[in-house]
Write a protein that holds these residues in place. Structure first.
Motif, PDB file in Angstrom:
ATOM      1  N   GLY A 106       0.787  -1.274  -0.003  1.00 25.35           N
ATOM      2  CA  GLY A 106       0.089  -0.106  -0.039  1.00 25.35           C
ATOM      3  C   GLY A 106       0.938   1.246   0.130  1.00 25.35           C
ATOM      4  O   GLY A 106       0.303   2.250   0.561  1.00 25.35           O
ATOM      5  N   ALA A 107       2.080   1.094  -0.301  1.00 24.98           N
ATOM      6  CA  ALA A 107       2.814   2.454  -0.297  1.00 24.98           C
ATOM      7  C   ALA A 107       2.887   3.220  -1.701  1.00 24.98           C
ATOM      8  O   ALA A 107       3.580   4.373  -1.530  1.00 24.98           O
ATOM      9  CB  ALA A 107       4.408   1.860  -0.082  1.00 24.98           C
ATOM     10  N   GLY A 108       2.253   2.650  -2.639  1.00 27.78           N
ATOM     11  CA  GLY A 108       2.173   3.321  -4.093  1.00 27.78           C
ATOM     12  C   GLY A 108       0.999   4.298  -4.084  1.00 27.78           C
ATOM     13  O   GLY A 108      -0.010   3.989  -3.331  1.00 27.78           O
ATOM     14  N   LEU A 109       1.158   5.275  -4.869  1.00 24.04           N
ATOM     15  CA  LEU A 109       0.140   6.237  -5.149  1.00 24.04           C
ATOM     16  C   LEU A 109      -0.554   5.680  -6.339  1.00 24.04           C
ATOM     17  O   LEU A 109       0.114   5.323  -7.487  1.00 24.04           O
ATOM     18  CB  LEU A 109       0.626   7.594  -5.347  1.00 24.04           C
ATOM     19  N   GLU A 110      -2.057   5.438  -6.117  1.00 24.16           N
ATOM     20  CA  GLU A 110      -2.850   5.059  -7.196  1.00 24.16           C
ATOM     21  C   GLU A 110      -2.907   6.159  -8.293  1.00 24.16           C
ATOM     22  O   GLU A 110      -3.026   7.498  -7.901  1.00 24.16           O
ATOM     23  CB  GLU A 110      -4.303   4.725  -7.030  1.00 24.16           C
ATOM     24  N   ILE A 111      -2.381   6.100  -9.675  1.00 21.26           N
ATOM     25  CA  ILE A 111      -2.517   6.985 -10.713  1.00 21.26           C
ATOM     26  C   ILE A 111      -3.198   6.607 -11.974  1.00 21.26           C
ATOM     27  O   ILE A 111      -3.110   7.268 -12.941  1.00 21.26           O
ATOM     28  CB  ILE A 111      -0.915   7.268 -10.994  1.00 21.26           C
ATOM     29  N   THR A 112      -4.210   5.845 -11.678  1.00 24.39           N
ATOM     30  CA  THR A 112      -5.131   5.158 -12.731  1.00 24.39           C
ATOM     31  C   THR A 112      -5.831   6.425 -13.170  1.00 24.39           C
ATOM     32  O   THR A 112      -6.055   6.438 -14.569  1.00 24.39           O
ATOM     33  CB  THR A 112      -6.501   4.349 -12.016  1.00 24.39           C
ATOM     34  N   GLN A 113      -6.380   7.450 -12.675  1.00 22.73           N
ATOM     35  CA  GLN A 113      -6.851   8.709 -13.319  1.00 22.73           C
ATOM     36  C   GLN A 113      -5.904   9.595 -14.221  1.00 22.73           C
ATOM     37  O   GLN A 113      -6.604  10.177 -15.056  1.00 22.73           O
ATOM     38  CB  GLN A 113      -7.409   9.398 -12.014  1.00 22.73           C
ATOM     39  N   ASP A 114      -4.700   9.125 -14.060  1.00 19.70           N
ATOM     40  CA  ASP A 114      -3.511   9.882 -14.768  1.00 19.70           C
ATOM     41  C   ASP A 114      -3.313   9.077 -16.229  1.00 19.70           C
ATOM     42  O   ASP A 114      -2.670   9.702 -17.043  1.00 19.70           O
ATOM     43  CB  ASP A 114      -2.411  10.470 -14.322  1.00 19.70           C
ATOM     44  N   MET A 115      -3.955   8.013 -16.062  1.00 13.92           N
ATOM     45  CA  MET A 115      -3.598   7.232 -17.402  1.00 13.92           C
ATOM     46  C   MET A 115      -4.740   7.037 -18.326  1.00 13.92           C
ATOM     47  O   MET A 115      -5.697   5.874 -18.345  1.00 13.92           O
ATOM     48  CB  MET A 115      -3.215   5.757 -16.976  1.00 13.92           C
ATOM     49  N   ASP A 116      -4.702   8.235 -19.158  1.00 18.76           N
ATOM     50  CA  ASP A 116      -5.849   8.124 -20.230  1.00 18.76           C
ATOM     51  C   ASP A 116      -5.805   7.105 -21.228  1.00 18.76           C
ATOM     52  O   ASP A 116      -4.758   6.309 -21.516  1.00 18.76           O
ATOM     53  CB  ASP A 116      -6.248   9.498 -20.872  1.00 18.76           C
ATOM     54  N   PRO A 117      -6.826   6.803 -22.072  1.00 22.33           N
ATOM     55  CA  PRO A 117      -6.784   5.724 -23.285  1.00 22.33           C
ATOM     56  C   PRO A 117      -5.573   6.021 -24.096  1.00 22.33           C
ATOM     57  O   PRO A 117      -4.931   4.957 -24.534  1.00 22.33           O
ATOM     58  CB  PRO A 117      -8.091   5.742 -23.790  1.00 22.33           C
ATOM     59  N   ALA A 118      -5.420   7.241 -24.533  1.00 27.68           N
ATOM     60  CA  ALA A 118      -4.349   7.473 -25.387  1.00 27.68           C
ATOM     61  C   ALA A 118      -2.857   7.192 -24.918  1.00 27.68           C
ATOM     62  O   ALA A 118      -2.108   6.762 -25.570  1.00 27.68           O
ATOM     63  CB  ALA A 118      -4.335   9.031 -25.803  1.00 27.68           C
ATOM     64  N   PHE A 119      -2.732   7.454 -23.500  1.00 29.28           N
ATOM     65  CA  PHE A 119      -1.594   7.022 -22.860  1.00 29.28           C
ATOM     66  C   PHE A 119      -1.227   5.457 -23.017  1.00 29.28           C
ATOM     67  O   PHE A 119      -0.246   5.255 -23.413  1.00 29.28           O
ATOM     68  CB  PHE A 119      -1.413   7.617 -21.664  1.00 29.28           C
ATOM     69  N   LYS A 120      -2.331   4.808 -22.543  1.00 31.66           N
ATOM     70  CA  LYS A 120      -2.394   3.283 -22.573  1.00 31.66           C
ATOM     71  C   LYS A 120      -2.091   2.882 -23.829  1.00 31.66           C
ATOM     72  O   LYS A 120      -1.166   1.936 -23.836  1.00 31.66           O
ATOM     73  CB  LYS A 120      -3.526   2.714 -21.899  1.00 31.66           C
ATOM     74  N   ASP A 121      -2.529   3.351 -24.963  1.00 26.15           N
ATOM     75  CA  ASP A 121      -2.428   3.004 -26.162  1.00 26.15           C
ATOM     76  C   ASP A 121      -1.123   3.071 -26.830  1.00 26.15           C
ATOM     77  O   ASP A 121      -0.505   2.645 -27.846  1.00 26.15           O
ATOM     78  CB  ASP A 121      -3.487   3.412 -27.202  1.00 26.15           C
ATOM     79  N   SER A 122      -0.425   4.240 -26.146  1.00 27.32           N
ATOM     80  CA  SER A 122       0.998   4.596 -26.604  1.00 27.32           C
ATOM     81  C   SER A 122       2.001   3.339 -26.532  1.00 27.32           C
ATOM     82  O   SER A 122       3.188   3.590 -26.783  1.00 27.32           O
ATOM     83  CB  SER A 122       1.585   5.999 -26.158  1.00 27.32           C
ATOM     84  N   LEU A 123       1.642   2.609 -25.100  1.00 25.57           N
ATOM     85  CA  LEU A 123       2.538   1.579 -24.794  1.00 25.57           C
ATOM     86  C   LEU A 123       2.255   0.350 -25.518  1.00 25.57           C
ATOM     87  O   LEU A 123       1.085  -0.038 -26.101  1.00 25.57           O
ATOM     88  CB  LEU A 123       2.660   1.484 -23.350  1.00 25.57           C
ATOM     89  N   LEU A 124       3.258  -0.640 -25.598  1.00 25.17           N
ATOM     90  CA  LEU A 124       3.128  -1.924 -26.306  1.00 25.17           C
ATOM     91  C   LEU A 124       1.985  -2.842 -25.160  1.00 25.17           C
ATOM     92  O   LEU A 124       1.802  -2.430 -24.186  1.00 25.17           O
ATOM     93  CB  LEU A 124       4.409  -2.621 -25.894  1.00 25.17           C
ATOM     94  N   PRO A 125       1.238  -3.403 -26.198  1.00 19.18           N
ATOM     95  CA  PRO A 125      -0.034  -3.975 -25.507  1.00 19.18           C
ATOM     96  C   PRO A 125       0.354  -4.784 -24.227  1.00 19.18           C
ATOM     97  O   PRO A 125       1.412  -5.527 -24.163  1.00 19.18           O
ATOM     98  CB  PRO A 125      -0.249  -4.940 -26.548  1.00 19.18           C
ATOM     99  N   GLY A 126      -0.554  -4.629 -23.251  1.00 19.71           N
ATOM    100  CA  GLY A 126      -0.240  -5.327 -22.094  1.00 19.71           C
ATOM    101  C   GLY A 126       0.528  -4.686 -21.105  1.00 19.71           C
ATOM    102  O   GLY A 126       0.578  -5.201 -19.782  1.00 19.71           O
ATOM    103  N   ALA A 127       1.351  -3.713 -21.456  1.00 21.91           N
ATOM    104  CA  ALA A 127       2.351  -3.374 -20.539  1.00 21.91           C
ATOM    105  C   ALA A 127       2.127  -2.366 -19.359  1.00 21.91           C
ATOM    106  O   ALA A 127       2.400  -2.604 -18.295  1.00 21.91           O
ATOM    107  CB  ALA A 127       3.372  -2.123 -21.399  1.00 21.91           C
TER     108      ALA A 127
END
Length: 426
Positions: A106-127
């Motif tokens: 539980g030491a990490g900051l959740e950053i899901t809200q900062d990862m929009d679809p365009a950002f996710k798609d810029s990475l290799l699949p599944g990364a």
């Protein structure tokens, strides 16, 4: 004679005042991000990260960095420092170790809200998904390592062999390389994590990706008693019987085994895509590196294009003094500019889809782009159940693999210890 006219002095004072006010304002908003890293400072990857940080500071003059280069024990050292009250903005580590360590704690900051679809798609699949927990993102992979057989292309050609697609073809390759007086494969006797790659890959080719975790999560222990598990263990052990691995490799202590590849005595090893970098000095820049995926097993459910990976990730700490700036920097690290720096200076695989990998890693890049399924290094059990892996699976498999005990004894031990593990969780 002075040339300072009243008008010129007035303008000079205004300019000086403006500059001072601007500097003061910048000082008030300046941020120094604290970064604890898994790299050792002399390593090329650390130097590449310094270049990335310098590029970020040029674009954001109010942000600078203070780095602690801890090496591979970074997470362990950071855990102790955090307990002592240290303030750290972000860190990096092997993604699976981080997932089962500070992220799980539980030491990490959740950053899901900062990862929009365009950002996710810029990475290799599944990364981005591979280290997420229940769809929530806490870390961002910035280096992509694949697990393949890394080999000497020229030695394979000398043996008159080609890249094997099936297990039987791999055994045939072993025979061909032996005929030219060399060993096809080599291991490190004291690195159980590497040696278990044979077991986890064989299970995945027989039962499909991520099967090791599914077998272990059968709380009765009967997952290990399925026929395909014994088959996988026997096939791994047969590599010694068929002469694929030289007998003296049992005594090799890291990095003695992989050095035999650099020296031309062995053709290759099943390991991560960091091997060309690790052997760059001893093998030389012109070493003819090649890589191929673990071969398919007859009648198996897994595909040869299913891939094990060992991604390196960055995570912002929940207690970070400067969380927004740290998140912005991590997103910058997987941007095109930074990823190109990491590839050029660090000689690593990029997680960004649009960035090409170093020439020595071309085969690994191809396997990453064509992967039909991803699982974590060693089948993912270490990531989810590190204690069982460290105390049971790794040492017990390594003993069997090196000739102490039989495949059936290993299967029996895994079944018994798995039942005991889950019984202790009630």
């Amino acid at each position: 004679m002075t040339t300072r006219t009243p008008l010129r002095w007035s303008l000079t004072r205004k300019l000086l005042l403006s500059t001072l006010l601007g500097a003061a304002a910048m000082g008030l908003s300046a941020k120094e991000l604290s970064f604890w890293s898994m790299w050792n400072e002399p390593e090329p990857q650390a130097k590449a990260l310094r270049s990335v940080m310098a590029a970020y500071t040029r674009a954001h003059p109010d942000v600078t960095f203070k780095v602690v280069w801890n090496g591979r024990q970074n997470q362990t050292k950071l855990r102790s420092a955090l307990q002592a009250g240290a303030k750290v903005d972000f860190m990096d580590q092997d993604g699976d170790q981080l997932f089962g360590g500070l992220q799980a704690a539980g030491a990490g900051l959740e950053i899901t809200q900062d990862m929009d679809p365009a950002f996710k798609d810029s990475l290799l699949p599944g990364a981005l998904d591979i280290y997420a927990r229940n769809g929530r993102v806490y870390s961002v992979p910035y280096v992509y390592n694949t697990v393949n057989f890394w080999y000497n292309r020229e030695l394979m050609q000398k043996a008159g062999a080609s890249v094997p697609k099936t297990w039987d073809e791999l055994l045939g390759l072993c025979s061909a390389v032996q005929k030219v007086g060399k060993s096809a494969l080599v291991i490190e006797g004291n690195v159980s994590d590497y040696n278990m790659l044979y077991f986890s890959h064989l299970l995945e080719r027989i039962y499909g990706a991520n099967s090791m975790v599914r077998l272990f999560e059968d709380k009765t222990g009967n997952g290990w008693t399925q026929p395909g598990v014994l088959q996988a263990v026997q096939m791994a052990r047969a590599l010694w019987d068929r002469g694929c691995i030289p007998k003296d490799a049992r005594g090799f202590q890291y990095p003695a085994g992989q050095q035999t590849i650099a020296l031309g005595d062995s053709m290759g090893a099943l390991v991560g895509s960091w091997l060309p970098t690790e052997l760059s000095e001893s093998a030389g820049k012109d070493f003819p590196w090649g890589a191929f995926n673990f071969p398919a097993v007859k009648n198996g459910k897994g595909q040869q294009t299913d891939l094990q990976v060992a991604l390196l990730s960055m995570m912002v700490l929940k207690t970070a003094p400067n969380p927004r700036e740290a998140v912005d920097f991590i997103k910058f690290v997987v941007g095109e500019q930074a990823q190109k720096i990491l590839v050029a200076e660090g000689q690593v695989g990029a997680t960004r889809r649009a960035v090409a990998w170093p020439a020595a890693l071309a085969d690994a890049e191809k396997s990453a782009r064509e992967a039909t399924a991803l699982s974590n290094f060693g089948g993912g059990l270490k990531m989810l159940y590190p204690d069982f892996t460290a105390t049971v699976l790794a040492p017990e498999f390594n003993k069997m693999f090196l000739g102490e005990g039989t495949p059936q004894q290993l299967v029996n031990t895994l079944a018994t210890k798995t039942r005991e593990f889950w019984a202790g969780k009630k």
